[in-house]
Design an enzyme around this catalytic site. Sequence first.
Site, PDB file in Angstrom:
ATOM      1  N   VAL A  84      18.382 -23.603 -21.543  1.00  0.00           N
ATOM      2  CA  VAL A  84      19.216 -23.198 -20.690  1.00  0.00           C
ATOM      3  C   VAL A  84      19.365 -24.387 -19.325  1.00  0.00           C
ATOM      4  CG1 VAL A  84      20.176 -21.500 -19.068  1.00  0.00           C
ATOM      5  CG2 VAL A  84      19.099 -20.934 -21.245  1.00  0.00           C
ATOM      6  N   GLY A  88      24.317 -27.015 -10.874  1.00  0.00           N
ATOM      7  CA  GLY A  88      24.929 -26.607  -9.565  1.00  0.00           C
ATOM      8  C   GLY A  88      25.839 -27.479  -8.974  1.00  0.00           C
ATOM      9  N   THR A  93      29.142 -23.134 -10.113  1.00  0.00           N
ATOM     10  CA  THR A  93      28.122 -23.102 -10.763  1.00  0.00           C
ATOM     11  C   THR A  93      28.325 -22.829 -12.248  1.00  0.00           C
ATOM     12  OG1 THR A  93      26.822 -22.428  -8.771  1.00  0.00           O
ATOM     13  CG2 THR A  93      25.601 -22.373 -10.701  1.00  0.00           C
ATOM     14  N   GLU A 202      22.446 -38.168 -12.522  1.00  0.00           N
ATOM     15  CA  GLU A 202      23.853 -37.578 -12.857  1.00  0.00           C
ATOM     16  C   GLU A 202      24.574 -38.310 -13.810  1.00  0.00           C
ATOM     17  OE1 GLU A 202      27.661 -35.144 -11.338  1.00  0.00           O
ATOM     18  OE2 GLU A 202      26.021 -35.752  -9.984  1.00  0.00           O
TER      19      GLU A 202
END
Length: 542
Positions: A84, A88, A93, A202
Amino acid sequence: MRRSHARKRPCSEPDGMDPIKFPIRPASRSSNLFSRPSKHAKSNLVLTLTVASTAALIALFSCYYLFFHAPKAHVNDGSLRYGVVIDGGSTGTRIHVFGYRPGRNEFDFELGSTRVNPGLSSFAESPENAGDSLRELLEFAKRKVPMEFWDKTEIRLMATAGLRLLDSKLQGNILDSCRRFLRKSGFSFRDEWATVITGSDEGVYAWVVANYALGTLGGDPLQTTGIIELGGASAQITFVSNEPMPLEFSRSIKFGNITYNLYSHSFLHFGQNVALESLRESLISGDIDSAAESLQKGLHVDPCSPKGYSHEIELSKLSPGSLSEKNKYLSTLQARGNFSQCRSAALMLLQKGKEKCSYQNCYLGSVFMPKLQGRFLATENFFHTSKFFGLHQRAFLSDLLVAGQQFCGEDWFKLRKKHQSLDDEDLQRYCFSSAYIVALLHDSLGISLDDERIRFANQVRNIPLDWALGAFILHSSTELDVQHHGWIASLFSDDSPTLLSLIAIAILLMFLAWSISKWRKPQLKTIYDLEKGRYIISRVNR
């Protein structure tokens, strides 16, 4: 004359003198002196048996640990496992529930995801409530993961640009609230798994999932595809480059036996939503005068909103430092949709600070970037904008330019009637987003309007191009590499007492063996017998 001192034969009788007799060392005694190590041999036997017992005991402990106490996650049996990841983001979210099979290196992205609004950064005034905002997301995850797997399923929270915009103290308070909630989630969680990731992270994660979906991850680096993301608060650019670059922009990742050298950077404040807010503030303050003509005194043209649109900008949309000064000027923005002027205003934002560039290439502001090479996927708001205009995935930038010109020049009331399902504020943003994309990709990065190397995409082969999926792939792949020596690594892990126990037992047994051999070993001393004319070795009683 005969010599009186002539030598006599040995067999002749002596004249009253005894012959000199040399002692002859008995062969049997000499042999016995060095052929009776029976007691010493016994001590060697004891030592050998003790060492062998120690080795056998260590092997027994290791096998016992391997089969009964080794973590079950290290068993690479190909069975379905779960993970999982909570994204954010700046505006909301989102939770992702994944499944994968370690033995086959297969990732299942069809287990589901859901989103709640607003984002974690909205809890800056009440950070203690941030954790409770995850409740709905956790309930969703528990419906997707079977209960018997909850305690074996890792859950990670990765916050992005929304939290990066806050100061470190606020970040920490919001994350602490989320950590307290996640500890009680029932899933496997550690405090260090709730973090604010860097923009570079990212970008790398997005690059990983794109190339996994395309089938190029694990292959020739020069055949990979770069990624350009346009989020709400930041934009990320990541691609393989063989040019030398400063360390702060260089990332190296390994997948399988291949190492990829990437350029990766996140351009904070260059996300679509933040860029639009910056543009409006600049229009109000007069920082962008050349982008649009002025009306009567006190009024300013907004070229990025269709004509007829009424501006009611919420205070929260402006940066905190500008509220008091610019609140009274919000009504002075007059919508006069003009694609070319909006594009020029956007370009001024993107090139702001370029005069401070200290590198050979600065395509956006004063930030280093090597020359683009290879193919690229433009994701997130690039895709959403192209989808709104009905463009195909292989559409050119020129197609988006034409669609944006038509939209910006259209009357607002006609647009509102045509797109009744969209919120007013969301609808009017498409004029700015189309102009901003052209200014970013073409005017700044130098991608030609008819370049076939760039495609707008949100998924590839039914795999969503979400950076969270890339993060999951990298973490899972790292775990698979560890599984090759899983139980051995677990022996040496910091939280495993087994290794310490084995070392202590081995040291104890070796000391015992040494003591026994020392006690059983005979004490010998060597003396010289003058009478017998030889050395004698004798044993000394303890």
